[in-house]
Design a protein around this motif. Structure first.
Motif, mmCIF file in Angstrom:
data_model
loop_
_atom_site.group_PDB
_atom_site.id
_atom_site.type_symbol
_atom_site.label_atom_id
_atom_site.label_comp_id
_atom_site.label_asym_id
_atom_site.label_seq_id
_atom_site.Cartn_x
_atom_site.Cartn_y
_atom_site.Cartn_z
ATOM 1 N N ARG A 1 30.688 26.608 32.265
ATOM 2 C CA ARG A 1 31.272 27.521 31.435
ATOM 3 C C ARG A 1 32.300 28.639 32.564
ATOM 4 N NH1 ARG A 1 26.769 26.541 28.581
ATOM 5 N NH2 ARG A 1 25.466 28.302 29.687
ATOM 6 N N MET A 2 33.330 28.824 32.147
ATOM 7 C CA MET A 2 34.325 29.618 33.012
ATOM 8 C C MET A 2 34.821 30.961 32.170
ATOM 9 S SD MET A 2 35.338 27.890 35.735
ATOM 10 C CE MET A 2 37.101 28.865 36.050
ATOM 11 N N GLY A 3 34.169 31.338 31.052
ATOM 12 C CA GLY A 3 34.597 32.238 30.389
ATOM 13 C C GLY A 3 36.143 32.474 30.188
ATOM 14 N N ASN A 4 36.661 33.725 30.859
ATOM 15 C CA ASN A 4 38.089 33.594 30.722
ATOM 16 C C ASN A 4 38.578 33.943 32.313
ATOM 17 O OD1 ASN A 4 38.122 34.719 28.185
ATOM 18 N ND2 ASN A 4 37.697 36.710 28.268
ATOM 19 N N GLU A 5 37.579 33.458 33.091
ATOM 20 C CA GLU A 5 38.228 33.339 34.534
ATOM 21 C C GLU A 5 39.016 32.022 34.736
ATOM 22 O OE1 GLU A 5 34.128 35.437 36.108
ATOM 23 O OE2 GLU A 5 35.208 33.535 37.099
ATOM 24 N N HIS A 6 39.695 32.249 35.838
ATOM 25 C CA HIS A 6 40.634 31.121 36.205
ATOM 26 C C HIS A 6 40.268 30.725 37.760
ATOM 27 C CE1 HIS A 6 44.100 28.324 37.517
ATOM 28 N NE2 HIS A 6 44.154 28.125 36.552
ATOM 29 N N GLU A 7 39.998 29.766 38.237
ATOM 30 C CA GLU A 7 39.716 29.463 39.603
ATOM 31 C C GLU A 7 40.590 29.860 40.609
ATOM 32 O OE1 GLU A 7 39.279 25.389 40.865
ATOM 33 O OE2 GLU A 7 40.106 24.709 39.087
ATOM 34 N N ASN A 8 42.114 29.820 40.265
ATOM 35 C CA ASN A 8 42.986 30.232 41.286
ATOM 36 C C ASN A 8 43.789 31.294 40.946
ATOM 37 O OD1 ASN A 8 42.370 27.733 42.862
ATOM 38 N ND2 ASN A 8 43.720 26.547 41.377
ATOM 39 N N TRP A 9 43.472 32.139 39.811
ATOM 40 C CA TRP A 9 44.431 33.253 39.238
ATOM 41 C C TRP A 9 43.645 34.525 39.109
ATOM 42 C CZ3 TRP A 9 47.549 29.857 35.178
ATOM 43 C CH2 TRP A 9 48.379 29.006 35.829
ATOM 44 N N VAL A 10 43.963 35.577 39.501
ATOM 45 C CA VAL A 10 43.316 36.569 39.475
ATOM 46 C C VAL A 10 44.364 37.945 39.564
ATOM 47 C CG1 VAL A 10 41.660 38.401 40.293
ATOM 48 C CG2 VAL A 10 41.231 35.811 40.778
ATOM 49 N N PRO A 11 44.379 38.615 38.636
ATOM 50 C CA PRO A 11 43.400 38.714 37.392
ATOM 51 C C PRO A 11 43.849 37.629 36.349
ATOM 52 C CG PRO A 11 45.018 40.483 37.540
ATOM 53 C CD PRO A 11 45.271 40.028 38.705
ATOM 54 N N HIS A 12 42.848 37.082 35.713
ATOM 55 C CA HIS A 12 43.183 36.306 34.452
ATOM 56 C C HIS A 12 42.074 36.424 33.512
ATOM 57 C CE1 HIS A 12 42.620 32.606 32.162
ATOM 58 N NE2 HIS A 12 43.745 32.236 32.666
ATOM 59 N N GLY A 13 42.342 37.221 32.450
ATOM 60 C CA GLY A 13 41.436 37.928 31.587
ATOM 61 C C GLY A 13 41.958 38.483 30.546
ATOM 62 N N VAL A 14 41.027 39.283 29.702
ATOM 63 C CA VAL A 14 41.177 39.805 28.642
ATOM 64 C C VAL A 14 41.032 41.525 28.577
ATOM 65 C CG1 VAL A 14 41.141 40.012 25.916
ATOM 66 C CG2 VAL A 14 40.926 37.645 27.209
ATOM 67 N N PHE A 15 41.290 42.348 28.653
ATOM 68 C CA PHE A 15 41.173 43.735 29.159
ATOM 69 C C PHE A 15 41.103 44.497 27.815
ATOM 70 C CE2 PHE A 15 40.932 42.441 33.484
ATOM 71 C CZ PHE A 15 42.093 41.244 33.467
ATOM 72 N N PRO A 16 40.297 45.400 28.010
ATOM 73 C CA PRO A 16 40.234 46.316 26.812
ATOM 74 C C PRO A 16 41.447 47.486 26.721
ATOM 75 C CG PRO A 16 38.461 46.936 28.490
ATOM 76 C CD PRO A 16 39.311 45.801 28.772
ATOM 77 N N CYS A 17 41.863 47.969 25.786
ATOM 78 C CA CYS A 17 42.990 48.869 25.470
ATOM 79 C C CYS A 17 42.333 49.891 24.858
ATOM 80 C CB CYS A 17 44.222 48.396 25.043
ATOM 81 S SG CYS A 17 45.012 47.195 26.275
ATOM 82 N N SER A 18 43.130 50.934 24.509
ATOM 83 C CA SER A 18 42.377 52.160 23.909
ATOM 84 C C SER A 18 42.423 51.768 22.314
ATOM 85 C CB SER A 18 43.485 53.425 24.070
ATOM 86 O OG SER A 18 44.923 53.075 23.733
ATOM 87 N N GLY A 19 41.414 52.460 21.710
ATOM 88 C CA GLY A 19 41.309 52.171 20.384
ATOM 89 C C GLY A 19 40.274 51.285 19.978
ATOM 90 N N ASP A 20 39.973 50.893 19.015
ATOM 91 C CA ASP A 20 38.710 49.965 18.595
ATOM 92 C C ASP A 20 39.104 48.439 18.483
ATOM 93 O OD1 ASP A 20 37.083 49.026 15.637
ATOM 94 O OD2 ASP A 20 36.304 49.113 17.883
ATOM 95 N N ASP A 21 38.402 47.817 19.417
ATOM 96 C CA ASP A 21 38.591 46.210 19.757
ATOM 97 C C ASP A 21 40.017 45.923 19.903
ATOM 98 O OD1 ASP A 21 37.247 43.612 17.847
ATOM 99 O OD2 ASP A 21 36.892 44.035 20.016
ATOM 100 N N ARG A 22 40.746 46.677 20.764
ATOM 101 C CA ARG A 22 42.163 46.262 21.074
ATOM 102 C C ARG A 22 42.245 45.707 22.428
ATOM 103 N NH1 ARG A 22 45.437 46.825 16.767
ATOM 104 N NH2 ARG A 22 46.867 48.049 17.534
#
Lengths: 378, 394
Positions: B221-242
């Motif tokens: 299982r890799m989650g949101n990661e990519h083996e060769n690309w960083v950053p590669h993900g889903v990042f929180p922003c201001s507000g609720d569940d953004r």
């Protein structure tokens, strides 16, 4: 099925390639156009991959022919047009910027494939987002696929592997198949990967969001908004998925756990509460029954009680299932390096038979001579 | 008028995957007639466990663009009417457990006897034959048995539920299989039986990892990661569940992002080259997350896109409904109900030149009994009244 169909496919990130694979699996002649040096997916690999030929490429391109065309050259539009002339369909996932030099400024207006069907798959479509950059993570994000997947205390979770490629490919193959039933055949199909996620997978969420203001929430191992149990349970050797949606199934489930009073006493609230706000308390009390039991034991018990369940199987376990090979769900072919590779078939039997086994993925430019010369391909 | 204008589907399916397949066929222009039962109401028509029930069949979007009749298939009269419908149909779709259609007298053999050109699709968990054929299943079962469930989750975390994707995708494959079989019928004049397994659909979705697994290459299982690309993900922003998805595929893109972040750590030599970003992945992505947590999601997405970076908002359903681009593309459409006005729902994932279908809202239970049994099959209204009285149509 599509034995009278010839397609030309030009893919950079896989969606058009998967569409081509499905059509090839159904008997179409699919000509894969590659740049000098080959489709980049010949070289992309998952961690630990050591094969010279990338399994992802093998999977996506079984059963096709390969020809190299240098898209950067001035001759590219004419070469592509010549290749497309005897074909009925041209499928591509090049984005709008890459298609414009080939004479395609919009699916509806182009010189390429003047008489045939152009199927364009793009990340974000040909409208105001046509120049947006992004890969599968961004597409799944925009399309709403991420926000409801994962755990409530962690970020939204990308779907595993290349689901956008697969989904868009199936939609494209389906739409091409539908279009070919029309008389006359339409000239173009326009598929946006974000639209695939937004439309195919969001029916109830879209409806309820308007009327109740409620949106899908991440819920980890539980399916949010569904009556308990609809979740994964931990066993001694892994996880098992159990979904007992119907009342009689739930009655069997609580009897199996030795808690028949759960049917009436509602000490954990409603079945919704049992899967959400009170999930931890429910799991704590149910843990005793699952304690020390393997997935196989739990699965057997579920079967005796007629409760839908399945062990969460790893890749290795799926591959070890001899019935899948015997059934033709996994079939062995030969790679372009004369190595053996086993690939999933199309997941269906037609008229009591599997679709005939796909040929291997082609070597780079393997069919250039015959495609540029002879009329007969194979 | 869609590509399947003139094609008629006798839809015996229920729950999710089967109705999803027939919804796609309807969106392609087919006349889809659902054969339903008041005694065994499809789960899509029952009050939703969370959302309750609106009189306008609010949540059964799977009923879009279909007609509904109600038959008691266990009665002789109901069975006869069902076969009459099959005789004038092009496609039969069902997703009962294997054996049910045969017990109802509606097996492939029964259907081809009245219509040799019929295309019939049976969609089940494990296929119609084999030791596991009769095992019941729903979406999480398909995914678990097909390895897709196992591979879905965060790195170093347990598997997580993959939600609706399995049902919808199984339906999509079934729709494609119907179209392939219709093509074959054009060439041969004969119908075709399709036996589709949802578990095998899951295997195709996990296909790449299957091939790696066969080579003895570990797949995790890799989650949101990519083996060769960083950053590669889903990042929180201001507000609720953004949340904002951000991907940098090379050093140049990271340099662009770093200059936008404009904090000393971002331009550190530690992260300049990809090797360093991979080695310090967790630390880097935590820092990015702390920075994005102070930013407005929509504005940040626009700014990063303007700088040529791949960054996209994580939309929820309300965002989807409100997005004008998706509306323009008809991924989200408005449909109208005679009593309850206009509502938005999901549309087609395709644009097909010259073949737009404007979907109609899901039908009330049995709304088309007269139109189908009398108008299509040629029976009289007196006959219909008798069947209703006798419980054959109910």
């Amino acid at each position: 099925m599509f034995t009278d169909l010839r397609c030309v496919e030009l893919s950079t990130h896989g969606s058009a390639a998967y569409a081509g694979r499905l059509l090839a699996a159904m008997g179409a002649d699919v000509i894969k156009v590659e740049p000098p040096g080959g489709d980049p997916m010949r070289r992309v690999s998952m961690a630990g991959a050591t094969a010279a030929t990338n399994p992802w490429f093998e999977y996506l391109n079984a059963g096709k022919m390969s020809i190299v065309v240098d898209l950067a050259s001035d001759r590219a539009p004419a070469e592509l047009e010549a290749l497309c002339a005897p074909a009925k369909v041209f499928i591509t996932d090049l984005d709008p910027r890459e298609l414009t030099p080939l004479g395609v400024s919009a699916p509806s207006s182009r010189t390429l494939m003047p008489l045939g069907l152009l199927c364009s798959i793009t990340r974000f479509g040909w409208g105001r987002y046509r120049d947006l950059r992004g890969g599968e993570l961004e597409v799944e994000s925009f399309g709403g696929a991420l926000i409801g997947t994962g755990s409530p205390d962690r970020p939204p979770l990308k779907l595993p592997l290349h689901q956008t490629v697969i989904q868009a490919g199936v939609v494209a193959a389906t739409t091409v198949a539908a279009a070919l039933l029309m008389e006359p055949t339409p000239r173009w199909i326009d598929i946006a990967e974000v639209g695939v996620w937004a439309s195919v997978h969001h029916g109830p969420a879209v409806t309820s969001a308007q009327l109740t203001g409620r949106d899908r929430k991440r819920s980890g191992r539980h399916a949010e908004g569904q009556p308990f149990p609809h979740c994964l349970f931990r066993c001694s050797d892994g996880w098992i998925a159990i979904q007992a949606s119907e009342r009689d199934q739930f009655a069997q489930f609580v009897e199996m756990l030795g808690h028949p009073t759960w049917l009436m006493d509602r000490k954990f609230g409603s079945r919704l509460d049992m899967g959400s706000t009170n999930a931890a308390a429910v799991e704590h009390e149910a843990a005793a029954w699952f304690e020390g039991k393997s997935r196989a034991e739990v699965f057997d018990a579920c079967r005796r009680h007629r409760i839908p369940a399945a062990p969460v199987r790893s890749i290795a376990e799926v591959l070890g299932d001899q019935s899948l090979m015997a059934d033709g769900a996994l079939v062995t072919s030969e790679t372009s390096e004369k190595r053996s590779v086993t690939l999933p078939s199309f997941p269906a039997w037609f008229g009591g038979k599997r679709i005939p086994q796909l040929h291997r993925a082609p070597m780079l430019d393997e069919h250039s001579r015959v495609l540029r010369g002879a009329d007969t391909l194979r | 008028m869609g590509p399947l204008a003139g094609i008629r589907v006798a839809d015996f399916s229920n729950h999710a995957a089967g109705p999803q397949a027939t919804m796609f066929l309807g969106l392609l222009g087919a006349d889809v007639i659902r054969i339903e039962s008041r005694r065994r109401l499809d789960i899509q028509r029952r009050p939703h466990a969370v959302y309750g029930r609106d009189r306008a069949s609010t949540f059964d979007h799977l009923g879009l663009h279909k007609r509904s009749i109600t038959l008691d298939l266990k009665s002789g009269g109901g069975h006869a009417l069902a076969l009459e419908l099959v005789a004038v149909a092009d496609v039969v779709v069902e997703n009962f457990r294997p054996g049910v259609m045969a017990r109802l007298g509606l097996s492939w053999d029964d259907c081809t006897r009245v219509n040799p050109r019929i295309v019939m699709v049976s969609l089940s968990t494990n296929g119609q034959e084999g030791p596991a054929a009769r095992a019941p299943g729903y979406a999480p079962i398909f995914a678990a048995a097909g390895a897709l469930g196992w591979i879905t989750g965060y790195r170093n975390g347990p598997p997580v539920e993959i939600r609706n994707m399995m049902d919808h995708t199984a339906g999509l494959y079934a729709c494609f299989a119907v179209l392939a079989a219709l093509h074959a019928r054009e060439l041969s004049g004969q119908g075709r039986y399709v036996d589709l397994s949802a578990r095998e659909v899951a295997i195709t979705l996990a296909g790449e990892s299957v091939v790696h697994g066969l080579r003895g290459q570990p797949v995790t299982r890799m989650g949101n990661e990519h083996e060769n690309w960083v950053p590669h993900g889903v990042f929180p922003c201001s507000g609720d569940d953004r949340w904002l998805a951000i991907v940098c595929t090379n050093d140049r893109e990271w340099a662009t992002l770093a200059s936008h972040i404009a904090e000393p750590w971002a331009t550190s030599s530690t992260y300049r080259a990809v090797r360093g970003r991979i080695a310090h992945r967790r630390d880097l992505e935590d820092r990015v997350a702390r920075w994005t947590g102070t930013q407005d999601r929509d504005r940040l997405a626009e700014e990063l896109q303007a700088r040529g970076l791949a960054a996209e908002r994580s939309f929820d359903a309300r965002d989807l409904v409100a997005d004008s681009h998706l509306g323009t593309r008809c991924a989200i459409v408005e449909v109208s109900h005679p009593a309850h006005g206009r509502r938005r729902t999901v549309g087609s994932p395709w644009h097909l030149k010259g073949a737009a279908v404007v979907p109609t809202w899901s039908p009330e239970l049995g709304a088309h009994n007269e139109a189908v049994l009398c108008g299509l099959l040629g029976h009289t209204t007196d006959e219909l009244a008798g069947w209703i009285r006798d419980g054959i149509v109910y």
